[in-house]
Design an enzyme around this catalytic site. Structure first.
Site, PDB file in Angstrom:
ATOM      1  CB  CYS A  41      99.461  -4.226  95.551  1.00  0.00           C
ATOM      2  SG  CYS A  41      98.847  -3.899  97.206  1.00  0.00           S
TER       3      CYS A  41
HETATM    4  N1  LIG Z   1      95.703  -3.749 104.708  1.00  0.00           N
HETATM    5  C1  LIG Z   1      96.517  -4.301 103.747  1.00  0.00           C
HETATM    6  C2  LIG Z   1      95.777  -4.389 102.405  1.00  0.00           C
HETATM    7  C3  LIG Z   1      96.572  -5.119 101.375  1.00  0.00           C
HETATM    8  C4  LIG Z   1      95.710  -5.514 100.180  1.00  0.00           C
HETATM    9  O1  LIG Z   1      94.480  -5.412 100.187  1.00  0.00           O
HETATM   10  N2  LIG Z   1      96.369  -6.006  99.109  1.00  0.00           N
HETATM   11  C5  LIG Z   1      95.642  -6.448  97.937  1.00  0.00           C
HETATM   12  C6  LIG Z   1      96.321  -6.002  96.668  1.00  0.00           C
HETATM   13  S1  LIG Z   1      96.150  -4.302  96.321  1.00  0.00           S
HETATM   14  C7  LIG Z   1      95.653  -7.956  97.873  1.00  0.00           C
HETATM   15  O2  LIG Z   1      96.686  -8.569  98.010  1.00  0.00           O
HETATM   16  N3  LIG Z   1      94.490  -8.568  97.634  1.00  0.00           N
HETATM   17  C8  LIG Z   1      94.362  -9.966  97.466  1.00  0.00           C
HETATM   18  C9  LIG Z   1      93.029 -10.469  97.909  1.00  0.00           C
HETATM   19  O3  LIG Z   1      92.301  -9.718  98.546  1.00  0.00           O
HETATM   20  O4  LIG Z   1      92.728 -11.637  97.630  1.00  0.00           O
HETATM   21  C10 LIG Z   1      97.764  -3.474 103.672  1.00  0.00           C
HETATM   22  O5  LIG Z   1      97.688  -2.230 103.613  1.00  0.00           O
HETATM   23  O6  LIG Z   1      98.834  -4.054 103.702  1.00  0.00           O
END
Ligand SMILES: N[C@@H](CCC(=O)N[C@@H](CS)C(=O)NCC(=O)O)C(=O)O
Length: 325
Positions: free
Chosen positions: A50
């Site tokens: 990520c």
């Molecule tokens: N706004 C958050 C976004 C984090 C994010 O979207 N992480 C993704 C991985 S790249 C995630 O864990 N997605 C899991 C999901 O949406 O179920 C940040 O910058 O910390």
């Protein structure tokens, strides 16, 4: 597969446009409490795949927090139940970096969210900054975790690392200005392109993304003309960390998997390419936190709506070009 389609519709609206949801836990660590700056009190949950979590790993090492804040890496595969932790067996073999969850023996990341708030209704995203004492999530927004790491543990780290300021007062306005166009158009631009589910928003986003990469190329050319290595000149700032994690994934993943393929960084953007290689090869913090196996496997095997057979392309090879190709 059917479930995954439903899942993706939570992201893309009826017009086929991808909308990112806001993070929910937005507290800070400070001497005013309740989350006091203390060694070994906090734990960081990340995925090496990520880009948002990757930012926090870079900041953690840059600020000398390795011995103060522990890290657990989730398995690279994300399914309909979200991220999971590696099993004991996997931690020995297949994916040595993803280990069992150390505090509660949880199987899924979502269990941490429910422990923090049984009524939680948002997405279960990484990074997560966990307070072991209060047993809750301090913050799950990477841009804010970066700022927390930058300032709040300075009394606990060696002087050299305490002196590193990734968001220095005199540069704040310029950093904010960069973040304001780099985040929506590049960091999130690749996602808006890749998760579009209709032709029109895809074309709009991919064109916009490359317009901004062109702008970035100009900016980095101007820096190079003055023999300056970083976005803001001679000083590494959070703006570089935030940009790097997208750039390093660009050719290996976003170019083919997210169809961000009008141009390639290695072939078409010499100044962005040099900037990326300088960060990766000259500063071990950037290289040691970049795990191309997690990055490539995660995207290509966790989005069956984009890549139904889950085949991970070999190329482009190498994942990143040498410093002096
Ligand atoms: N706004 C958050 C976004 C984090 C994010 O979207 N992480 C993704 C991985 S790249 C995630 O864990 N997605 C899991 C999901 O949406 O179920 C940040 O910058 O910390």
């Amino acid at each position: 597969m059917a479930d995954t389609k439903i899942e993706i519709q939570k992201f893309a609206n009826k017009d086929g446009e991808y909308k990112r949801m806001q993070s929910v836990f937005r507290n800070t660590i400070s001497k005013d409490g309740p989350h006091l700056p203390e060694a070994n009190r906090y734990h960081l949950y990340v995925s090496y795949a990520c880009p948002w979590a990757h930012r926090t790993l870079i900041a953690r090492l840059t600020k000398g927090l390795a011995g103060i804040i522990g890290v657990t890496v989730v398995h690279w595969h994300m399914d309909n139940n979200g991220w999971r932790f590696g099993t004991e067996e996997e931690s020995k073999t297949e994916s040595r970096d993803s280990t069992p969850e150390p505090l509660y023996g949880f199987h899924r990341l979502k269990e941490l969210y429910y422990k923090a708030n049984p009524e939680y209704q948002g997405r279960f995203t990484v990074p997560v900054l966990w307070d072991k004492k209060l047993e809750t999530i301090v913050n799950n927004e990477s841009s804010e975790i970066l700022r927390i790491f930058n300032t709040e543990f300075n009394a606990l780290v060696p002087e050299e690392q305490a002196a590193i300021d990734l968001y220095p007062e005199p540069l704040r306005a310029q950093i904010d200005e960069l973040n304001e166009w780099i985040y929506p158009n590049i960091n999130n631009g690749v996602y808006k392109t890749g998760f579009a589910t209709k032709q029109e928003p895809y074309e709009k986003e991919v064109t916009n993304l490359f317009n901004y990469l062109d702008k970035l190329e100009e900016l980095l050319k101007a820096r190079h003309d003055k023999c300056e290595e970083y976005l803001l000149g001679t000083l590494l700032t959070e703006a570089d960390i935030r940009l790097f994690t997208t750039l390093v994934r660009f050719d290996p993943v976003y170019h083919q998997h997210f169809k961000c393929n009008i141009r390639m960084i290695r072939h078409d953007y010499p100044h962005i390419h040099r900037y990326l290689r300088n960060l990766y090869w000259k500063d071990d913090v950037f290289k040691s936190t970049t795990h191309f196996d997690h990055i490539k496997f995660h995207y290509t095997k966790s989005h069956p709506q984009i890549n139904p057979h889950g085949i991970t392309p070999f190329g482009p090879l190498p994942n990143i070009m040498p410093l002096y190709p």
